[in-house]
Design an enzyme around this catalytic site. Sequence first.
Site, PDB file in Angstrom:
ATOM      1  N   CYS A 187       0.813  -1.226   0.000  1.00  0.00           N
ATOM      2  CA  CYS A 187       0.000   0.000   0.000  1.00  0.00           C
ATOM      3  C   CYS A 187       0.842   1.269   0.000  1.00  0.00           C
ATOM      4  O   CYS A 187       0.315   2.356  -0.192  1.00  0.00           O
ATOM      5  CB  CYS A 187      -0.945  -0.015   1.190  1.00  0.00           C
ATOM      6  SG  CYS A 187      -1.947  -1.488   1.212  1.00  0.00           S
ATOM      7  N   HIS A 236      -3.440   6.756   2.662  1.00  0.00           N
ATOM      8  CA  HIS A 236      -3.831   5.451   2.140  1.00  0.00           C
ATOM      9  C   HIS A 236      -5.194   5.087   2.728  1.00  0.00           C
ATOM     10  O   HIS A 236      -5.428   5.206   3.929  1.00  0.00           O
ATOM     11  CB  HIS A 236      -2.778   4.403   2.502  1.00  0.00           C
ATOM     12  CG  HIS A 236      -3.245   3.012   2.248  1.00  0.00           C
ATOM     13  ND1 HIS A 236      -3.786   2.634   1.043  1.00  0.00           N
ATOM     14  CD2 HIS A 236      -3.287   1.915   3.048  1.00  0.00           C
ATOM     15  CE1 HIS A 236      -4.131   1.364   1.115  1.00  0.00           C
ATOM     16  NE2 HIS A 236      -3.845   0.902   2.320  1.00  0.00           N
ATOM     17  N   ASN A 250     -10.057  -0.845   0.210  1.00  0.00           N
ATOM     18  CA  ASN A 250      -8.611  -0.641   0.215  1.00  0.00           C
ATOM     19  C   ASN A 250      -8.038  -1.165  -1.103  1.00  0.00           C
ATOM     20  O   ASN A 250      -7.969  -2.369  -1.311  1.00  0.00           O
ATOM     21  CB  ASN A 250      -8.035  -1.394   1.426  1.00  0.00           C
ATOM     22  CG  ASN A 250      -6.519  -1.330   1.500  1.00  0.00           C
ATOM     23  OD1 ASN A 250      -5.856  -0.921   0.548  1.00  0.00           O
ATOM     24  ND2 ASN A 250      -5.978  -1.760   2.624  1.00  0.00           N
TER      25      ASN A 250
HETATM   26  N1  ACO Z   1     -17.840  -9.583   9.835  1.00  0.00           N
HETATM   27  C1  ACO Z   1     -18.262  -9.859  11.070  1.00  0.00           C
HETATM   28  N2  ACO Z   1     -17.424 -10.106  12.101  1.00  0.00           N
HETATM   29  C2  ACO Z   1     -16.102 -10.073  11.826  1.00  0.00           C
HETATM   30  C3  ACO Z   1     -15.592  -9.794  10.547  1.00  0.00           C
HETATM   31  C4  ACO Z   1     -16.527  -9.547   9.538  1.00  0.00           C
HETATM   32  N3  ACO Z   1     -16.150  -9.269   8.267  1.00  0.00           N
HETATM   33  N4  ACO Z   1     -14.246  -9.838  10.601  1.00  0.00           N
HETATM   34  C5  ACO Z   1     -13.914 -10.131  11.868  1.00  0.00           C
HETATM   35  N5  ACO Z   1     -15.038 -10.280  12.612  1.00  0.00           N
HETATM   36  C6  ACO Z   1     -15.152 -10.593  14.028  1.00  0.00           C
HETATM   37  C7  ACO Z   1     -13.933 -11.280  14.584  1.00  0.00           C
HETATM   38  O1  ACO Z   1     -14.016 -12.672  14.354  1.00  0.00           O
HETATM   39  C8  ACO Z   1     -14.035 -10.946  16.044  1.00  0.00           C
HETATM   40  O2  ACO Z   1     -14.980 -11.825  16.634  1.00  0.00           O
HETATM   41  P1  ACO Z   1     -14.768 -12.367  18.146  1.00  0.00           P
HETATM   42  O3  ACO Z   1     -14.751 -11.142  19.005  1.00  0.00           O
HETATM   43  O4  ACO Z   1     -15.941 -13.250  18.338  1.00  0.00           O
HETATM   44  O5  ACO Z   1     -13.444 -13.071  18.105  1.00  0.00           O
HETATM   45  C9  ACO Z   1     -14.640  -9.544  16.052  1.00  0.00           C
HETATM   46  O6  ACO Z   1     -15.238  -9.369  14.766  1.00  0.00           O
HETATM   47  C10 ACO Z   1     -13.636  -8.459  16.270  1.00  0.00           C
HETATM   48  O7  ACO Z   1     -12.507  -8.693  15.419  1.00  0.00           O
HETATM   49  P2  ACO Z   1     -11.271  -7.720  15.395  1.00  0.00           P
HETATM   50  O8  ACO Z   1     -10.238  -8.262  14.480  1.00  0.00           O
HETATM   51  O9  ACO Z   1     -10.881  -7.391  16.811  1.00  0.00           O
HETATM   52  O10 ACO Z   1     -11.960  -6.434  14.742  1.00  0.00           O
HETATM   53  P3  ACO Z   1     -11.357  -5.004  14.597  1.00  0.00           P
HETATM   54  O11 ACO Z   1     -12.224  -4.022  15.253  1.00  0.00           O
HETATM   55  O12 ACO Z   1      -9.877  -4.972  14.914  1.00  0.00           O
HETATM   56  O13 ACO Z   1     -11.509  -4.742  13.030  1.00  0.00           O
HETATM   57  C11 ACO Z   1     -10.162  -4.765  11.058  1.00  0.00           C
HETATM   58  C12 ACO Z   1     -10.829  -5.596  12.122  1.00  0.00           C
HETATM   59  C13 ACO Z   1     -11.221  -3.989  10.315  1.00  0.00           C
HETATM   60  C14 ACO Z   1      -9.438  -5.701  10.099  1.00  0.00           C
HETATM   61  C15 ACO Z   1      -9.169  -3.784  11.716  1.00  0.00           C
HETATM   62  O14 ACO Z   1      -8.311  -4.480  12.612  1.00  0.00           O
HETATM   63  C16 ACO Z   1      -8.308  -3.076  10.713  1.00  0.00           C
HETATM   64  O15 ACO Z   1      -8.756  -2.265   9.939  1.00  0.00           O
HETATM   65  N6  ACO Z   1      -6.986  -3.329  10.729  1.00  0.00           N
HETATM   66  C17 ACO Z   1      -6.079  -2.715   9.788  1.00  0.00           C
HETATM   67  C18 ACO Z   1      -6.154  -3.470   8.511  1.00  0.00           C
HETATM   68  C19 ACO Z   1      -5.500  -2.750   7.381  1.00  0.00           C
HETATM   69  O16 ACO Z   1      -5.478  -1.556   7.321  1.00  0.00           O
HETATM   70  N7  ACO Z   1      -4.970  -3.552   6.481  1.00  0.00           N
HETATM   71  C20 ACO Z   1      -4.449  -3.078   5.272  1.00  0.00           C
HETATM   72  C21 ACO Z   1      -3.076  -2.551   5.410  1.00  0.00           C
HETATM   73  S1  ACO Z   1      -2.573  -1.963   3.908  1.00  0.00           S
HETATM   74  C22 ACO Z   1      -1.813  -3.158   2.927  1.00  0.00           C
HETATM   75  O17 ACO Z   1      -0.603  -3.198   2.858  1.00  0.00           O
HETATM   76  C23 ACO Z   1      -2.617  -4.140   2.151  1.00  0.00           C
END
Ligand code: ACO
Length: 322
Positions: free
Chosen positions: A110, A249, A279
């Site tokens: 990214c 980004h 993204n």
């Molecule tokens: N739908 C429903 N529930 C979900 C989903 C979904 N799509 N995905 C995860 N959950 C659940 C999990 O299983 C978890 O359940 P549990 O509590 O029963 O275990 C709960 O939701 C919370 O999961 P978290 O991972 O703690 O959720 P979080 O609030 O951290 O959000 C997310 C996850 C959106 C991925 C966030 O961590 C994030 O944005 N991280 C950064 C990711 C990013 O920017 N990546 C790209 C980088 S750029 C590149 O180089 C490609």
Amino acid sequence: MPVRMIGTGSYVPDKLVTNEDLEKLVDTSDAWITERTGIHTRRVTGEGTAFMAVRAARRALEAAGMEAEELDMILVGTSTGDFLFPNTACQVQAALGADRAVCFDLSAACSGFLFTLNTAKVYLESGAYQTALVIGADTLSKTIDWEDRSTCVLFGDGAGAAVVRREQGSFGVGGFLMGSDGGRGGCLACPSAPVKNPWFVPREELREVLSMNGQEVFRFAVKTVPEVMEALLRQEGLEAGNIKYFILHQANERIIASVARRMKQPIEKFPMDLGQYGNTSGASIPILLDELNREGKLSEGDRLLLAGFGAGLTWGATIITW
Ligand code: ACO
């Protein structure tokens, strides 16, 4: 001599995938995706990375009023080229007929567009070349496990491009900072085909899909992005108040809101299009830049701070005076 951005272009595929479409694939909901990410829809391609890159490039050249034959360099920031070789930049060269250009890809996920922009700037400033086409293009949809709800809701495909030229004037692509931390590479990774030959066979089958520790990437982004932005502003003798738009980004609305709070700047200075496109990895910054440009929101003399972060880990920030 300064390096100016003289044209921008972008392309996203027609195929729209909504949160409701994803509800049919995995155990998720529009409410969860919207609340945790800000994403409503994303686009996916059936054509691939070079196809999108060429379309974005043509629009950038048209905006710059230039012919492809005038290009000295084509750099593509991508982690998802259609081939291991030839590189995407050579495919773009062939499609455009940019016969004079030297062409190579840069892989920084990214952060890919910022790394290509900064690389081009250094080549142009050195006097080695006059004009470069820089592109961020990615097809993350082909790396995704569409049964993994924790990642499949986040990403989309697209391409963005800009023409940069060494020319007289006081404005241009200014200072930049870049960084990497390979030690944390495992928190966002996608393997390619394993080593396999008559003498060595892989012990286990690697799945060529993206895996991510979302919380670790989140913590990295909300800490590192404001740090690098503040360091760049200090380096350039500027304050956050001098910046018209912070073009980040587009990974997650909550990351961008957190950065805005940390920078003590109004969220209106942080334009977003991730709700529509998700993204798009290396494409997200140039797509957003092109949209702002075409909407007439950029005026001569406006200072923009571009900041990217992603797999590697990699990060970077660049100031442009429009
Ligand atoms: N739908 C429903 N529930 C979900 C989903 C979904 N799509 N995905 C995860 N959950 C659940 C999990 O299983 C978890 O359940 P549990 O509590 O029963 O275990 C709960 O939701 C919370 O999961 P978290 O991972 O703690 O959720 P979080 O609030 O951290 O959000 C997310 C996850 C959106 C991925 C966030 O961590 C994030 O944005 N991280 C950064 C990711 C990013 O920017 N990546 C790209 C980088 S750029 C590149 O180089 C490609």
